[in-house]
Motif scaffolding. Sequence first.
Motif, PDB file in Angstrom:
ATOM      1  N   ARG A   5       0.836  -1.211   0.000  1.00 27.95           N
ATOM      2  CA  ARG A   5       0.000   0.000   0.000  1.00 27.95           C
ATOM      3  C   ARG A   5       0.864   1.252   0.000  1.00 27.95           C
ATOM      4  O   ARG A   5       0.593   2.197  -0.740  1.00 27.95           O
ATOM      5  CB  ARG A   5      -0.926   0.013   1.224  1.00 27.95           C
ATOM      6  CG  ARG A   5      -2.178  -0.804   1.062  1.00 27.95           C
ATOM      7  CD  ARG A   5      -3.170  -0.591   2.190  1.00 27.95           C
ATOM      8  NE  ARG A   5      -2.640  -0.825   3.522  1.00 27.95           N
ATOM      9  CZ  ARG A   5      -2.573  -2.012   4.114  1.00 27.95           C
ATOM     10  NH1 ARG A   5      -2.996  -3.097   3.484  1.00 27.95           N
ATOM     11  NH2 ARG A   5      -2.084  -2.130   5.328  1.00 27.95           N
ATOM     12  N   GLU A   6       1.893   1.264   0.816  1.00 26.06           N
ATOM     13  CA  GLU A   6       2.793   2.422   0.899  1.00 26.06           C
ATOM     14  C   GLU A   6       3.496   2.683  -0.434  1.00 26.06           C
ATOM     15  O   GLU A   6       3.734   3.830  -0.792  1.00 26.06           O
ATOM     16  CB  GLU A   6       3.849   2.192   1.985  1.00 26.06           C
ATOM     17  CG  GLU A   6       3.298   2.101   3.392  1.00 26.06           C
ATOM     18  CD  GLU A   6       3.018   3.451   3.985  1.00 26.06           C
ATOM     19  OE1 GLU A   6       3.861   4.346   3.865  1.00 26.06           O
ATOM     20  OE2 GLU A   6       1.928   3.597   4.588  1.00 26.06           O
ATOM     21  N   MET A   7       3.815   1.603  -1.154  1.00 25.59           N
ATOM     22  CA  MET A   7       4.532   1.722  -2.424  1.00 25.59           C
ATOM     23  C   MET A   7       3.566   1.808  -3.612  1.00 25.59           C
ATOM     24  O   MET A   7       4.003   1.781  -4.759  1.00 25.59           O
ATOM     25  CB  MET A   7       5.486   0.540  -2.594  1.00 25.59           C
ATOM     26  CG  MET A   7       6.576   0.496  -1.537  1.00 25.59           C
ATOM     27  SD  MET A   7       7.572  -1.020  -1.602  1.00 25.59           S
ATOM     28  CE  MET A   7       8.557  -0.694  -3.058  1.00 25.59           C
ATOM     29  N   LYS A   8       2.261   1.871  -3.312  1.00 21.81           N
ATOM     30  CA  LYS A   8       1.225   1.971  -4.358  1.00 21.81           C
ATOM     31  C   LYS A   8       1.256   0.777  -5.320  1.00 21.81           C
ATOM     32  O   LYS A   8       1.075   0.921  -6.524  1.00 21.81           O
ATOM     33  CB  LYS A   8       1.359   3.274  -5.134  1.00 21.81           C
ATOM     34  CG  LYS A   8       1.423   4.515  -4.249  1.00 21.81           C
ATOM     35  CD  LYS A   8       0.098   5.204  -4.191  1.00 21.81           C
ATOM     36  CE  LYS A   8       0.187   6.563  -3.538  1.00 21.81           C
ATOM     37  NZ  LYS A   8       0.051   6.579  -2.118  1.00 21.81           N
ATOM     38  N   VAL A   9       1.494  -0.422  -4.756  1.00 22.08           N
ATOM     39  CA  VAL A   9       1.471  -1.668  -5.520  1.00 22.08           C
ATOM     40  C   VAL A   9       0.136  -2.351  -5.230  1.00 22.08           C
ATOM     41  O   VAL A   9      -0.195  -2.597  -4.075  1.00 22.08           O
ATOM     42  CB  VAL A   9       2.637  -2.594  -5.123  1.00 22.08           C
ATOM     43  CG1 VAL A   9       2.526  -3.942  -5.814  1.00 22.08           C
ATOM     44  CG2 VAL A   9       3.972  -1.937  -5.425  1.00 22.08           C
ATOM     45  N   ALA A  10      -0.625  -2.636  -6.271  1.00 18.38           N
ATOM     46  CA  ALA A  10      -1.922  -3.298  -6.106  1.00 18.38           C
ATOM     47  C   ALA A  10      -1.695  -4.765  -5.737  1.00 18.38           C
ATOM     48  O   ALA A  10      -1.201  -5.553  -6.548  1.00 18.38           O
ATOM     49  CB  ALA A  10      -2.737  -3.183  -7.383  1.00 18.38           C
ATOM     50  N   LEU A  11      -2.040  -5.112  -4.502  1.00 17.42           N
ATOM     51  CA  LEU A  11      -1.843  -6.475  -4.017  1.00 17.42           C
ATOM     52  C   LEU A  11      -2.971  -6.782  -3.043  1.00 17.42           C
ATOM     53  O   LEU A  11      -3.164  -6.062  -2.060  1.00 17.42           O
ATOM     54  CB  LEU A  11      -0.477  -6.562  -3.321  1.00 17.42           C
ATOM     55  CG  LEU A  11       0.094  -7.931  -3.036  1.00 17.42           C
ATOM     56  CD1 LEU A  11       0.318  -8.720  -4.327  1.00 17.42           C
ATOM     57  CD2 LEU A  11       1.411  -7.798  -2.286  1.00 17.42           C
ATOM     58  N   LYS A  12      -3.723  -7.842  -3.319  1.00 15.16           N
ATOM     59  CA  LYS A  12      -4.868  -8.182  -2.478  1.00 15.16           C
ATOM     60  C   LYS A  12      -4.546  -9.251  -1.452  1.00 15.16           C
ATOM     61  O   LYS A  12      -5.226  -9.366  -0.439  1.00 15.16           O
ATOM     62  CB  LYS A  12      -6.047  -8.627  -3.338  1.00 15.16           C
ATOM     63  CG  LYS A  12      -6.618  -7.499  -4.160  1.00 15.16           C
ATOM     64  CD  LYS A  12      -7.834  -7.938  -4.915  1.00 15.16           C
ATOM     65  CE  LYS A  12      -8.350  -6.762  -5.733  1.00 15.16           C
ATOM     66  NZ  LYS A  12      -9.539  -7.075  -6.489  1.00 15.16           N
ATOM     67  N   SER A  13      -3.528 -10.061  -1.728  1.00 16.21           N
ATOM     68  CA  SER A  13      -3.151 -11.092  -0.773  1.00 16.21           C
ATOM     69  C   SER A  13      -1.640 -11.300  -0.839  1.00 16.21           C
ATOM     70  O   SER A  13      -1.001 -10.963  -1.837  1.00 16.21           O
ATOM     71  CB  SER A  13      -3.883 -12.404  -1.044  1.00 16.21           C
ATOM     72  OG  SER A  13      -3.444 -12.976  -2.251  1.00 16.21           O
ATOM     73  N   ALA A  14      -1.127 -11.841   0.249  1.00 21.21           N
ATOM     74  CA  ALA A  14       0.311 -12.105   0.344  1.00 21.21           C
ATOM     75  C   ALA A  14       0.507 -13.429   1.083  1.00 21.21           C
ATOM     76  O   ALA A  14       0.914 -13.452   2.245  1.00 21.21           O
ATOM     77  CB  ALA A  14       1.021 -10.964   1.054  1.00 21.21           C
ATOM     78  N   PRO A  15       0.196 -14.552   0.417  1.00 19.41           N
ATOM     79  CA  PRO A  15       0.325 -15.849   1.082  1.00 19.41           C
ATOM     80  C   PRO A  15       1.740 -16.072   1.622  1.00 19.41           C
ATOM     81  O   PRO A  15       2.718 -15.989   0.887  1.00 19.41           O
ATOM     82  CB  PRO A  15      -0.010 -16.854  -0.026  1.00 19.41           C
ATOM     83  CG  PRO A  15      -0.820 -16.073  -1.018  1.00 19.41           C
ATOM     84  CD  PRO A  15      -0.276 -14.673  -0.956  1.00 19.41           C
ATOM     85  N   THR A  16       1.806 -16.321   2.913  1.00 18.44           N
ATOM     86  CA  THR A  16       3.085 -16.495   3.600  1.00 18.44           C
ATOM     87  C   THR A  16       3.017 -17.736   4.471  1.00 18.44           C
ATOM     88  O   THR A  16       2.094 -17.875   5.277  1.00 18.44           O
ATOM     89  CB  THR A  16       3.395 -15.270   4.485  1.00 18.44           C
ATOM     90  OG1 THR A  16       3.432 -14.106   3.663  1.00 18.44           O
ATOM     91  CG2 THR A  16       4.712 -15.430   5.218  1.00 18.44           C
ATOM     92  N   THR A  17       3.977 -18.615   4.325  1.00 19.24           N
ATOM     93  CA  THR A  17       4.088 -19.795   5.173  1.00 19.24           C
ATOM     94  C   THR A  17       5.322 -19.637   6.047  1.00 19.24           C
ATOM     95  O   THR A  17       6.424 -19.430   5.528  1.00 19.24           O
ATOM     96  CB  THR A  17       4.208 -21.077   4.325  1.00 19.24           C
ATOM     97  OG1 THR A  17       3.044 -21.189   3.497  1.00 19.24           O
ATOM     98  CG2 THR A  17       4.334 -22.311   5.213  1.00 19.24           C
ATOM     99  N   ALA A  18       5.126 -19.731   7.356  1.00 20.31           N
ATOM    100  CA  ALA A  18       6.242 -19.684   8.301  1.00 20.31           C
ATOM    101  C   ALA A  18       6.497 -21.103   8.790  1.00 20.31           C
ATOM    102  O   ALA A  18       5.591 -21.764   9.303  1.00 20.31           O
ATOM    103  CB  ALA A  18       5.920 -18.775   9.481  1.00 20.31           C
ATOM    104  N   THR A  19       7.719 -21.574   8.604  1.00 21.27           N
ATOM    105  CA  THR A  19       8.121 -22.886   9.097  1.00 21.27           C
ATOM    106  C   THR A  19       9.069 -22.654  10.266  1.00 21.27           C
ATOM    107  O   THR A  19      10.101 -21.999  10.109  1.00 21.27           O
ATOM    108  CB  THR A  19       8.814 -23.699   7.986  1.00 21.27           C
ATOM    109  OG1 THR A  19       7.907 -23.812   6.876  1.00 21.27           O
ATOM    110  CG2 THR A  19       9.214 -25.073   8.468  1.00 21.27           C
TER     111      THR A  19
END
Length: 140
Positions: free
Chosen positions: A66-80
Amino acid sequence: MSTLYTTSATALAGRNGQVTTDDNKLDLGLSYPKEMGGSGEHTNPEQLFAAGYAACFSNAILHVAREMKVALKSAPTTATVGIGPNDNKGFALTVALAVELDLPQEDAVKLVQTAHQVCPYSNAVRGNIDVKLTVNNVAI
């Protein structure tokens, strides 16, 4: 630092007990995983840490986007998260964060690297846990 939110949780009997938050929204049984000689019947602290870190890091990516004005609706992240003995007769954690972003790789890497500087979990563990990052299956 100006604190925006505070919460607390109480564990009754360590890894083989119960953990409850102050508002009772989280009330879980805990047990050692089978790999550590336990029943594996309930969740464990490493799973809870992985869930919290994954959610926080995903949100950090969305915040940076959002700060960089990049259109992104999701950010799937897996933490192991792993646990094992350290050199001081104690235990240490390992963390690997795997992020999948529908962006050109260069843009995705930039977002993830910036999010790693913003995320409170990343800031809390920096210098204590080596966090490995991958973006779209490529180590960075």
